[in-house]
Design a protein around this motif. Structure first.
Motif, PDB file in Angstrom:
ATOM      1  N   GLN A   2     -16.746   4.491  -4.476  1.00  0.00           N
ATOM      2  CA  GLN A   2     -15.311   4.206  -4.480  1.00  0.00           C
ATOM      3  C   GLN A   2     -14.964   3.076  -5.444  1.00  0.00           C
ATOM      4  OE1 GLN A   2     -14.319   2.892  -0.489  1.00  0.00           O
ATOM      5  NE2 GLN A   2     -14.559   0.759  -1.060  1.00  0.00           N
ATOM      6  N   ASP A   3     -13.684   2.944  -5.727  1.00  0.00           N
ATOM      7  CA  ASP A   3     -13.181   1.883  -6.593  1.00  0.00           C
ATOM      8  C   ASP A   3     -12.960   0.614  -5.769  1.00  0.00           C
ATOM      9  OD1 ASP A   3     -12.276   0.642  -8.875  1.00  0.00           O
ATOM     10  OD2 ASP A   3     -10.574   1.982  -9.198  1.00  0.00           O
ATOM     11  N   ILE A   4     -12.724  -0.475  -6.432  1.00  0.00           N
ATOM     12  CA  ILE A   4     -12.342  -1.731  -5.786  1.00  0.00           C
ATOM     13  C   ILE A   4     -10.915  -1.553  -5.279  1.00  0.00           C
ATOM     14  CG2 ILE A   4     -11.902  -4.187  -6.150  1.00  0.00           C
ATOM     15  CD1 ILE A   4     -14.010  -3.960  -8.487  1.00  0.00           C
ATOM     16  N   GLN A   5     -10.713  -1.773  -3.973  1.00  0.00           N
ATOM     17  CA  GLN A   5      -9.408  -1.467  -3.394  1.00  0.00           C
ATOM     18  C   GLN A   5      -8.751  -2.621  -2.643  1.00  0.00           C
ATOM     19  OE1 GLN A   5      -9.746   2.085  -0.988  1.00  0.00           O
ATOM     20  NE2 GLN A   5     -11.058   3.069  -2.498  1.00  0.00           N
ATOM     21  N   ASN A   6      -9.541  -3.556  -2.122  1.00  0.00           N
ATOM     22  CA  ASN A   6      -8.959  -4.564  -1.226  1.00  0.00           C
ATOM     23  C   ASN A   6      -9.807  -5.841  -1.213  1.00  0.00           C
ATOM     24  OD1 ASN A   6     -11.198  -4.020   0.509  1.00  0.00           O
ATOM     25  ND2 ASN A   6     -10.096  -2.257   1.331  1.00  0.00           N
ATOM     26  N   ARG A   7      -9.393  -6.768  -0.383  1.00  0.00           N
ATOM     27  CA  ARG A   7     -10.085  -8.061  -0.278  1.00  0.00           C
ATOM     28  C   ARG A   7     -11.554  -7.893   0.125  1.00  0.00           C
ATOM     29  NH1 ARG A   7      -9.480 -14.066  -0.100  1.00  0.00           N
ATOM     30  NH2 ARG A   7     -11.213 -14.680   1.205  1.00  0.00           N
ATOM     31  N   ASP A   8     -11.840  -6.962   1.031  1.00  0.00           N
ATOM     32  CA  ASP A   8     -13.231  -6.744   1.439  1.00  0.00           C
ATOM     33  C   ASP A   8     -14.091  -6.328   0.248  1.00  0.00           C
ATOM     34  OD1 ASP A   8     -12.655  -7.401   4.079  1.00  0.00           O
ATOM     35  OD2 ASP A   8     -12.474  -5.320   4.730  1.00  0.00           O
ATOM     36  N   ASP A   9     -13.541  -5.453  -0.593  1.00  0.00           N
ATOM     37  CA  ASP A   9     -14.276  -5.031  -1.790  1.00  0.00           C
ATOM     38  C   ASP A   9     -14.478  -6.194  -2.752  1.00  0.00           C
ATOM     39  OD1 ASP A   9     -14.353  -2.439  -0.782  1.00  0.00           O
ATOM     40  OD2 ASP A   9     -12.650  -1.754  -1.991  1.00  0.00           O
ATOM     41  N   ILE A  10     -13.448  -7.022  -2.902  1.00  0.00           N
ATOM     42  CA  ILE A  10     -13.552  -8.215  -3.769  1.00  0.00           C
ATOM     43  C   ILE A  10     -14.663  -9.126  -3.245  1.00  0.00           C
ATOM     44  CG2 ILE A  10     -12.379 -10.337  -4.509  1.00  0.00           C
ATOM     45  CD1 ILE A  10     -11.240  -7.948  -6.002  1.00  0.00           C
ATOM     46  N   GLU A  11     -14.670  -9.358  -1.933  1.00  0.00           N
ATOM     47  CA  GLU A  11     -15.703 -10.227  -1.350  1.00  0.00           C
ATOM     48  C   GLU A  11     -17.092  -9.646  -1.581  1.00  0.00           C
ATOM     49  OE1 GLU A  11     -15.006 -11.497   2.682  1.00  0.00           O
ATOM     50  OE2 GLU A  11     -12.941 -12.090   2.225  1.00  0.00           O
ATOM     51  N   GLU A  91     -23.282  -0.797  -9.822  1.00  0.00           N
ATOM     52  CA  GLU A  91     -24.101  -0.440  -8.657  1.00  0.00           C
ATOM     53  C   GLU A  91     -23.261  -0.142  -7.423  1.00  0.00           C
ATOM     54  OE1 GLU A  91     -28.060  -3.136  -9.729  1.00  0.00           O
ATOM     55  OE2 GLU A  91     -26.606  -3.884  -8.266  1.00  0.00           O
ATOM     56  N   GLN A  92     -22.013  -0.641  -7.394  1.00  0.00           N
ATOM     57  CA  GLN A  92     -21.234  -0.572  -6.159  1.00  0.00           C
ATOM     58  C   GLN A  92     -19.902   0.154  -6.260  1.00  0.00           C
ATOM     59  OE1 GLN A  92     -21.337  -4.445  -3.933  1.00  0.00           O
ATOM     60  NE2 GLN A  92     -21.952  -5.149  -5.963  1.00  0.00           N
ATOM     61  N   PHE A  93     -19.316   0.171  -7.453  1.00  0.00           N
ATOM     62  CA  PHE A  93     -17.954   0.670  -7.590  1.00  0.00           C
ATOM     63  C   PHE A  93     -17.816   1.557  -8.816  1.00  0.00           C
ATOM     64  CE2 PHE A  93     -17.693  -3.562  -5.598  1.00  0.00           C
ATOM     65  CZ  PHE A  93     -17.059  -3.233  -4.405  1.00  0.00           C
ATOM     66  N   ALA A  94     -16.835   2.445  -8.760  1.00  0.00           N
ATOM     67  CA  ALA A  94     -16.495   3.271  -9.910  1.00  0.00           C
ATOM     68  C   ALA A  94     -15.005   3.581  -9.836  1.00  0.00           C
ATOM     69  CB  ALA A  94     -17.299   4.562  -9.907  1.00  0.00           C
ATOM     70  N   GLY A  95     -14.337   3.462 -10.962  1.00  0.00           N
ATOM     71  CA  GLY A  95     -12.918   3.768 -11.016  1.00  0.00           C
ATOM     72  C   GLY A  95     -12.194   2.829 -11.954  1.00  0.00           C
ATOM     73  N   PRO A  96     -10.890   3.001 -12.079  1.00  0.00           N
ATOM     74  CA  PRO A  96     -10.119   2.208 -13.033  1.00  0.00           C
ATOM     75  C   PRO A  96     -10.096   0.703 -12.729  1.00  0.00           C
ATOM     76  CG  PRO A  96      -8.701   3.813 -11.895  1.00  0.00           C
ATOM     77  CD  PRO A  96     -10.098   4.063 -11.457  1.00  0.00           C
ATOM     78  N   ILE A  97     -10.116   0.321 -11.468  1.00  0.00           N
ATOM     79  CA  ILE A  97     -10.098  -1.121 -11.151  1.00  0.00           C
ATOM     80  C   ILE A  97     -11.467  -1.731 -11.443  1.00  0.00           C
ATOM     81  CG2 ILE A  97      -9.710  -2.870  -9.366  1.00  0.00           C
ATOM     82  CD1 ILE A  97      -7.633  -0.957  -8.139  1.00  0.00           C
ATOM     83  N   ALA A  98     -12.526  -1.007 -11.154  1.00  0.00           N
ATOM     84  CA  ALA A  98     -13.876  -1.477 -11.505  1.00  0.00           C
ATOM     85  C   ALA A  98     -13.997  -1.635 -13.017  1.00  0.00           C
ATOM     86  CB  ALA A  98     -14.935  -0.510 -10.973  1.00  0.00           C
ATOM     87  N   ASP A  99     -13.463  -0.660 -13.753  1.00  0.00           N
ATOM     88  CA  ASP A  99     -13.473  -0.762 -15.220  1.00  0.00           C
ATOM     89  C   ASP A  99     -12.658  -1.953 -15.690  1.00  0.00           C
ATOM     90  OD1 ASP A  99     -15.048   1.504 -15.326  1.00  0.00           O
ATOM     91  OD2 ASP A  99     -13.368   2.854 -15.787  1.00  0.00           O
ATOM     92  N   GLU A 100     -11.525  -2.186 -15.051  1.00  0.00           N
ATOM     93  CA  GLU A 100     -10.669  -3.334 -15.382  1.00  0.00           C
ATOM     94  C   GLU A 100     -11.414  -4.644 -15.131  1.00  0.00           C
ATOM     95  OE1 GLU A 100      -6.772  -5.298 -16.113  1.00  0.00           O
ATOM     96  OE2 GLU A 100      -7.574  -3.335 -16.640  1.00  0.00           O
ATOM     97  N   ALA A 101     -12.159  -4.711 -14.031  1.00  0.00           N
ATOM     98  CA  ALA A 101     -12.937  -5.922 -13.722  1.00  0.00           C
ATOM     99  C   ALA A 101     -13.932  -6.219 -14.838  1.00  0.00           C
ATOM    100  CB  ALA A 101     -13.659  -5.760 -12.385  1.00  0.00           C
ATOM    101  N   LYS A 102     -14.632  -5.203 -15.293  1.00  0.00           N
ATOM    102  CA  LYS A 102     -15.621  -5.395 -16.360  1.00  0.00           C
ATOM    103  C   LYS A 102     -14.938  -5.790 -17.668  1.00  0.00           C
ATOM    104  CE  LYS A 102     -17.441  -1.348 -15.491  1.00  0.00           C
ATOM    105  NZ  LYS A 102     -18.303  -0.142 -15.520  1.00  0.00           N
TER     106      LYS A 102
END
Length: 128
Positions: A2-11, A91-102
């Motif tokens: 899944q993509d990064i979606q919320n505070r739990d994912d950020i943590e 290793e943990q995320f895939a999607g547009p927000i994960a790409d944005e993070a990188k």
């Protein structure tokens, strides 16, 4: 995955990344020396920073550059930071927000390195 979606994912992203950083032979000693026993405070700050950057939740205020300005780091340190960061995301995320993070991490590393080199070469201290 899944993509990064919320505070739990950020943590999860931040905690797993900095766990790797602390153990890294190249950049770990620099982080551990600077942060010492203030990791919990640093991680909280990073949660807020990445929530603000990726989720448009205004949880961080401040300037991220000054704490890095006087560190004994160069392009190789930023390259290693990005290597760990990118691998950790992948290793943990895939999607547009994960790409944005990188992408944002890469731009930040590039800008921080440029500013640090600029101030060193100009023999000036950055504004804090």
């Amino acid at each position: 995955m899944q993509d990064i979606q919320n505070r739990d994912d950020i943590e999860q992203m931040v905690n797993s990344f900095y766990a790797k950083v602390q153990k890294d032979e190249f950049i770990g000693p620099i982080f551990n020396e600077k942060i010492q026993d203030r990791w919990e405070m640093h991680l909280e700050k990073m949660y807020g920073f990445w929530q603000t950057v990726l989720l448009d939740v205004h949880a961080y205020s401040g300037s991220p550059f000054p704490p890095h300005a006087q560190l004994p780091i160069n392009k190789e340190h930023f390259d290693r930071w990005m290597e760990i960061f990118t691998k950790n995301i992948d290793e943990q995320f895939a999607g547009p927000i994960a790409d944005e993070a990188k992408w944002r991490a890469g731009k930040m590393a590039e800008m921080f390195n440029y500013k640090i080199e600029y101030f060193r070469n100009a023999n000036q201290k950055p504004l804090t």
